[in-house]
Enzyme design. Structure first.
Site, PDB file in Angstrom:
ATOM      1  N   TRP A   1     -56.231 -25.159  -0.065  1.00 37.17           N
ATOM      2  CA  TRP A   1     -55.416 -26.378  -0.438  1.00 37.17           C
ATOM      3  C   TRP A   1     -55.835 -27.732   0.118  1.00 37.17           C
ATOM      4  CZ3 TRP A   1     -53.812 -21.620   1.371  1.00 37.17           C
ATOM      5  CH2 TRP A   1     -52.694 -20.793   0.503  1.00 37.17           C
TER       6      TRP A   1
ATOM      7  N   LYS B   1     -43.241  -7.430  -1.112  1.00 39.24           N
ATOM      8  CA  LYS B   1     -42.754  -6.549  -2.101  1.00 39.24           C
ATOM      9  C   LYS B   1     -43.665  -6.566  -3.406  1.00 39.24           C
ATOM     10  CE  LYS B   1     -38.167  -5.104  -0.904  1.00 39.24           C
ATOM     11  NZ  LYS B   1     -36.814  -4.949  -1.380  1.00 39.24           N
TER      12      LYS B   1
ATOM     13  N   TRP C   1     -52.064 -14.486  -5.236  1.00 37.79           N
ATOM     14  CA  TRP C   1     -52.468 -13.831  -6.502  1.00 37.79           C
ATOM     15  C   TRP C   1     -53.489 -14.532  -7.439  1.00 37.79           C
ATOM     16  CZ3 TRP C   1     -48.158 -10.956  -9.825  1.00 37.79           C
ATOM     17  CH2 TRP C   1     -48.815  -9.671 -10.353  1.00 37.79           C
TER      18      TRP C   1
ATOM     19  N   SER D   1     -38.389 -14.331  -1.267  1.00 36.37           N
ATOM     20  CA  SER D   1     -39.822 -14.395  -0.572  1.00 36.37           C
ATOM     21  C   SER D   1     -39.846 -15.355   0.364  1.00 36.37           C
ATOM     22  CB  SER D   1     -40.905 -14.680  -1.665  1.00 36.37           C
ATOM     23  OG  SER D   1     -42.205 -14.556  -1.097  1.00 36.37           O
TER      24      SER D   1
ATOM     25  N   HIS E   1     -49.824 -27.588  -3.359  1.00 39.39           N
ATOM     26  CA  HIS E   1     -48.357 -27.172  -3.420  1.00 39.39           C
ATOM     27  C   HIS E   1     -47.943 -28.354  -3.717  1.00 39.39           C
ATOM     28  CE1 HIS E   1     -48.401 -23.035  -2.261  1.00 39.39           C
ATOM     29  NE2 HIS E   1     -48.525 -23.164  -0.813  1.00 39.39           N
TER      30      HIS E   1
ATOM     31  N   TYR F   1     -45.241 -15.872 -12.834  1.00 35.82           N
ATOM     32  CA  TYR F   1     -45.477 -14.915 -11.849  1.00 35.82           C
ATOM     33  C   TYR F   1     -44.906 -13.424 -12.606  1.00 35.82           C
ATOM     34  CZ  TYR F   1     -44.694 -11.462  -7.676  1.00 35.82           C
ATOM     35  OH  TYR F   1     -44.683 -10.626  -6.924  1.00 35.82           O
TER      36      TYR F   1
ATOM     37  N   ARG G   1     -42.424 -19.138 -10.701  1.00 32.87           N
ATOM     38  CA  ARG G   1     -41.674 -17.765 -10.419  1.00 32.87           C
ATOM     39  C   ARG G   1     -40.107 -17.903 -10.527  1.00 32.87           C
ATOM     40  NH1 ARG G   1     -42.551 -13.983  -5.093  1.00 32.87           N
ATOM     41  NH2 ARG G   1     -41.775 -12.171  -5.891  1.00 32.87           N
TER      42      ARG G   1
ATOM     43  N   LYS H   1     -44.641 -19.442  -2.404  1.00 30.23           N
ATOM     44  CA  LYS H   1     -44.138 -18.248  -2.784  1.00 30.23           C
ATOM     45  C   LYS H   1     -43.855 -17.874  -4.411  1.00 30.23           C
ATOM     46  CE  LYS H   1     -44.085 -16.993   0.565  1.00 30.23           C
ATOM     47  NZ  LYS H   1     -45.553 -16.794   1.348  1.00 30.23           N
ATOM     48  N   SER H   2     -44.661 -18.623  -5.170  1.00 31.88           N
ATOM     49  CA  SER H   2     -44.761 -18.254  -6.449  1.00 31.88           C
ATOM     50  C   SER H   2     -45.746 -17.634  -7.215  1.00 31.88           C
ATOM     51  CB  SER H   2     -44.658 -19.401  -7.279  1.00 31.88           C
ATOM     52  OG  SER H   2     -43.314 -20.501  -6.830  1.00 31.88           O
ATOM     53  N   GLY H   3     -46.621 -17.422  -6.340  1.00 32.10           N
ATOM     54  CA  GLY H   3     -48.153 -16.557  -6.791  1.00 32.10           C
ATOM     55  C   GLY H   3     -49.117 -16.954  -6.420  1.00 32.10           C
ATOM     56  N   THR H   4     -49.457 -17.902  -5.496  1.00 33.02           N
ATOM     57  CA  THR H   4     -50.515 -18.783  -5.021  1.00 33.02           C
ATOM     58  C   THR H   4     -51.691 -17.557  -4.668  1.00 33.02           C
ATOM     59  OG1 THR H   4     -49.036 -20.016  -3.947  1.00 33.02           O
ATOM     60  CG2 THR H   4     -51.242 -20.638  -3.715  1.00 33.02           C
TER      61      THR H   4
END
Ligand code: PPS
Length: 285
Positions: free
Chosen positions: A76, A249, A48, A129, A99, A184, A121, A43-46
């Site tokens: 992954w 979001k 993206w 998130s 991860h 992020y 992030r 949930k840190s910008g993977t």
């Protein structure tokens, strides 16, 4: 619930995605010097970065991001799909995600030292998130009440373990020459500048037009419509996006809408303690 997770090197992994044979495949994996690895705590910008890096690599050609789901585009290495994707046959530069913490990298990683883009992030936003994501995903233990999930998150009793351990492990890597650290929040603040800097790190020259095109393709609103990147290909029994979308979001600071004042204070106190020996200046501090 217990069977949902497998304990691997001290961290919980969702059993559905990480059977023993995948972990074995991971441990024996052989890197090439020109591989590119996206490393994140979840949930840190993977997702993206799974859009940005292939576009940089292709010079802005959107073919791969429009035809391959992100999990096949930048798979992954520790997931079950890695075994069946024939990664050994892929042309260079290969792109992978993981991860895992630094100390969990396979032996070949330390010998070959492929390039790493480490995305981090604000952990309060990672928590926020995660809270929504754990609620919609069938292979994760349900978050329960927010206070309970906060306790688990701060203790690392969630998939891939503790945020603190993850970030510290990568910041303390022995050889940082082949690692780029980016937040992020930097992508949010200036996506074009971030794309330019990532391209420089990857030694890929891009003209201004290509940078512009890549940044446009990677905007939250545009990725939301890319079915290869918005997880709409995942069946709803596994991920119920009617409750909360994967691309939820896409902002910095949403924790302010999620945490109570007391929870935020507690978070900050734990953060201060766990990060006291870290010299790195984070953009969110
Ligand atoms: S995962 O499950 O670990 O792969 O999740 P990950 O992709 O690391 O994190 C998901 C969050 O990243 C947000 N995201 C974006 N934000 C801004 N712009 C773009 N293009 C973008 N793509 C993904 C996504 O919305 C999740 O954050 P939240 O805060 O839940 O919206």
């Amino acid at each position: 619930e217990a069977e949902l997770y497998t304990l691997y090197k001290g961290v919980y992994l969702p059993s559905l995605l990480h059977p023993q044979e995948s972990l074995k495949y991971y441990e024996d994996f052989t890197f090439r010097p020109d591989d590119i690895l996206i490393v994140t705590y979840p949930k840190s910008g993977t997702t993206w970065m799974q859009e940005i890096v292939p576009l940089i690599s292709s010079g802005g050609d959107p073919a791969s991001v429009e035809t391959l789901p992100n999990w096949d585009r930048v798979p992954w290495l520790e997931e079950n799909r890695a075994c069946i994707l024939n990664l050994e046959q892929r042309p260079s530069p290969r792109m992978f995600s993981t991860h895992f913490q630094y100390n969990m990298m396979p032996r070949s990683f330390f010998e070959v030292k492929p390039k790493v883009v480490y995305v981090m992030r604000n952990p309060k936003d990672v928590f926020t998130s995660s809270f929504h994501y754990f609620g919609i995903t069938s292979f994760l233990v349900k978050p329960g009440p927010q206070g309970e999930f906060l306790h688990k998150f701060l203790n690392g009793e969630v998939m891939f373990g503790s945020w603190f351990d993850h970030v510290k492990s990568w910041l303390n890597a022995d050889d940082k020459e082949h690692i780029m650290y980016i937040a992020y929040e930097e992508l949010i603040m200036d996506l074009k500048d971030s794309v330019t800097r990532i391209a420089q790190f990857l030694e890929k020259s891009l003209d201004a037009e290509a940078v512009e095109k890549i940044a446009e393709q990677c905007l939250f609103k545009n990725m939301k419509h890319n079915k290869m990147s918005n997880y709409s290909l995942v069946p709803s029994e596994i991920m119920d996006q009617t409750k909360s979308e994967f691309l939820r979001k896409g902002i910095a600071g949403d924790w302010k809408n999620q945490l109570t004042e007391a929870e935020a204070e507690h978070f900050d106190a734990v953060y201060k303690d766990r990060m006291k020996d870290v010299k790195y200046k984070f953009v969110w501090e």
